[in-house]
Design a protein around this motif. Sequence first.
Motif, mmCIF file in Angstrom:
data_model
loop_
_atom_site.group_PDB
_atom_site.id
_atom_site.type_symbol
_atom_site.label_atom_id
_atom_site.label_comp_id
_atom_site.label_asym_id
_atom_site.label_seq_id
_atom_site.Cartn_x
_atom_site.Cartn_y
_atom_site.Cartn_z
ATOM 1 N N TYR A 143 -18.667 -5.580 40.860
ATOM 2 C CA TYR A 143 -19.703 -5.257 40.300
ATOM 3 C C TYR A 143 -20.429 -4.141 39.762
ATOM 4 O O TYR A 143 -21.331 -3.980 41.206
ATOM 5 C CB TYR A 143 -21.141 -6.692 40.506
ATOM 6 C CG TYR A 143 -20.044 -8.436 39.836
ATOM 7 C CD1 TYR A 143 -20.359 -8.943 38.546
ATOM 8 C CD2 TYR A 143 -19.235 -8.169 40.999
ATOM 9 C CE1 TYR A 143 -19.929 -10.067 38.147
ATOM 10 C CE2 TYR A 143 -19.060 -9.912 39.958
ATOM 11 C CZ TYR A 143 -19.259 -10.991 39.507
ATOM 12 O OH TYR A 143 -18.111 -11.848 38.958
ATOM 13 N N GLU B 62 -17.127 -17.340 35.041
ATOM 14 C CA GLU B 62 -15.661 -16.840 34.088
ATOM 15 C C GLU B 62 -14.671 -17.402 34.448
ATOM 16 O O GLU B 62 -14.483 -18.348 35.015
ATOM 17 C CB GLU B 62 -15.246 -15.108 34.674
ATOM 18 C CG GLU B 62 -15.198 -15.034 36.697
ATOM 19 C CD GLU B 62 -14.839 -13.493 36.470
ATOM 20 O OE1 GLU B 62 -14.130 -13.494 37.607
ATOM 21 O OE2 GLU B 62 -16.343 -12.543 36.227
ATOM 22 N N LYS C 54 -12.593 -11.162 32.924
ATOM 23 C CA LYS C 54 -13.665 -10.604 32.807
ATOM 24 C C LYS C 54 -14.836 -11.262 32.287
ATOM 25 O O LYS C 54 -15.102 -11.477 30.815
ATOM 26 C CB LYS C 54 -13.811 -8.294 32.527
ATOM 27 C CG LYS C 54 -15.359 -8.375 33.476
ATOM 28 C CD LYS C 54 -14.762 -6.142 33.332
ATOM 29 C CE LYS C 54 -14.619 -6.646 31.756
ATOM 30 N NZ LYS C 54 -15.758 -5.991 30.613
ATOM 31 N N ALA D 73 -12.135 -7.605 36.964
ATOM 32 C CA ALA D 73 -12.024 -8.850 37.327
ATOM 33 C C ALA D 73 -11.326 -9.051 38.330
ATOM 34 O O ALA D 73 -10.001 -8.481 38.301
ATOM 35 C CB ALA D 73 -11.728 -9.967 35.629
ATOM 36 N N GLU E 201 -20.395 -7.051 35.283
ATOM 37 C CA GLU E 201 -18.645 -7.227 35.633
ATOM 38 C C GLU E 201 -18.437 -6.660 35.686
ATOM 39 O O GLU E 201 -18.101 -6.199 34.167
ATOM 40 C CB GLU E 201 -18.398 -8.466 35.798
ATOM 41 C CG GLU E 201 -16.974 -9.078 36.400
ATOM 42 C CD GLU E 201 -16.332 -10.053 36.633
ATOM 43 O OE1 GLU E 201 -15.587 -10.203 37.527
ATOM 44 O OE2 GLU E 201 -17.124 -10.817 36.069
ATOM 45 N N ALA F 281 -12.807 -8.589 42.784
ATOM 46 C CA ALA F 281 -14.057 -8.584 41.515
ATOM 47 C C ALA F 281 -14.780 -7.433 41.870
ATOM 48 O O ALA F 281 -15.418 -7.517 43.194
ATOM 49 C CB ALA F 281 -15.011 -9.734 40.975
ATOM 50 N N SER G 270 -22.213 -15.589 38.611
ATOM 51 C CA SER G 270 -21.657 -15.227 37.639
ATOM 52 C C SER G 270 -19.919 -16.426 37.478
ATOM 53 O O SER G 270 -19.731 -16.818 38.409
ATOM 54 C CB SER G 270 -20.782 -14.214 38.191
ATOM 55 O OG SER G 270 -19.774 -13.397 36.912
#
Length: 220
Positions: A18, A91, A64, A58, A55, A16, A89
């Motif tokens: 960011y 998700e 995402k 994903a 982000e 992932a 975060s």
Amino acid sequence: ETGKKVPQGHGTFKGAEYTVYSDSALTKYVGTITLDANGKGTLGDLKPGEYEVCETKAPAGYVKNNEVIKVKAGIKEINTANFDYPVTSKEKPITTLVKKVDPDGKFVVGANLQIIDSKGNVVEEWVTTDKEHIVKGLAKGEYTLHEAKTPAGYVTAKDVKFTIEEKEEVHEVVMVDDTIKVDIEKIDKTTKEFIEGVTLQLINSNGNLVKEWVTDGKAL
């Protein structure tokens, strides 16, 4: 969904990405954080100030998170060189719902099903019950639903190809098993006409009565 720091099903947190900005317009790029398998990553040497974390990619099996997370970095303690500012975060995993039904829409129990990826690898295998099967964290791509073993009384279904996309909506995959059908007629040998009122029985190889009926001039 679980609130835990471990991925669900086939999903992963590794990879992932960011992006960190130093302005609310998201134009002043500061750096990129790439997460490891534990779902963690850092970006150091930041000056005190406000930052925006987004982000931009994903990990496989997840959708995402489009939330812009704000971080206010300041001095916490005098005469301390470094401070950590954690960002969390959240998700959702990609969810796939698989149904194995007969032509009437009833669940087929006892079928051995496999989900096969584009490289021919079996990524999920199970025996069907009277409920749908839920798969979490399949990475986006092309897959095939294959029936490896068919329960008695049904015809093996053809493979079902489906595509997994990075979206929050549940992917639904349906495979239909047709039932094995036998037409039984009681007819006159000479006239070939149906004979009514005869009691017939269908008995399996174990000697058990499967069905009994009285002919009514039609094929069963």
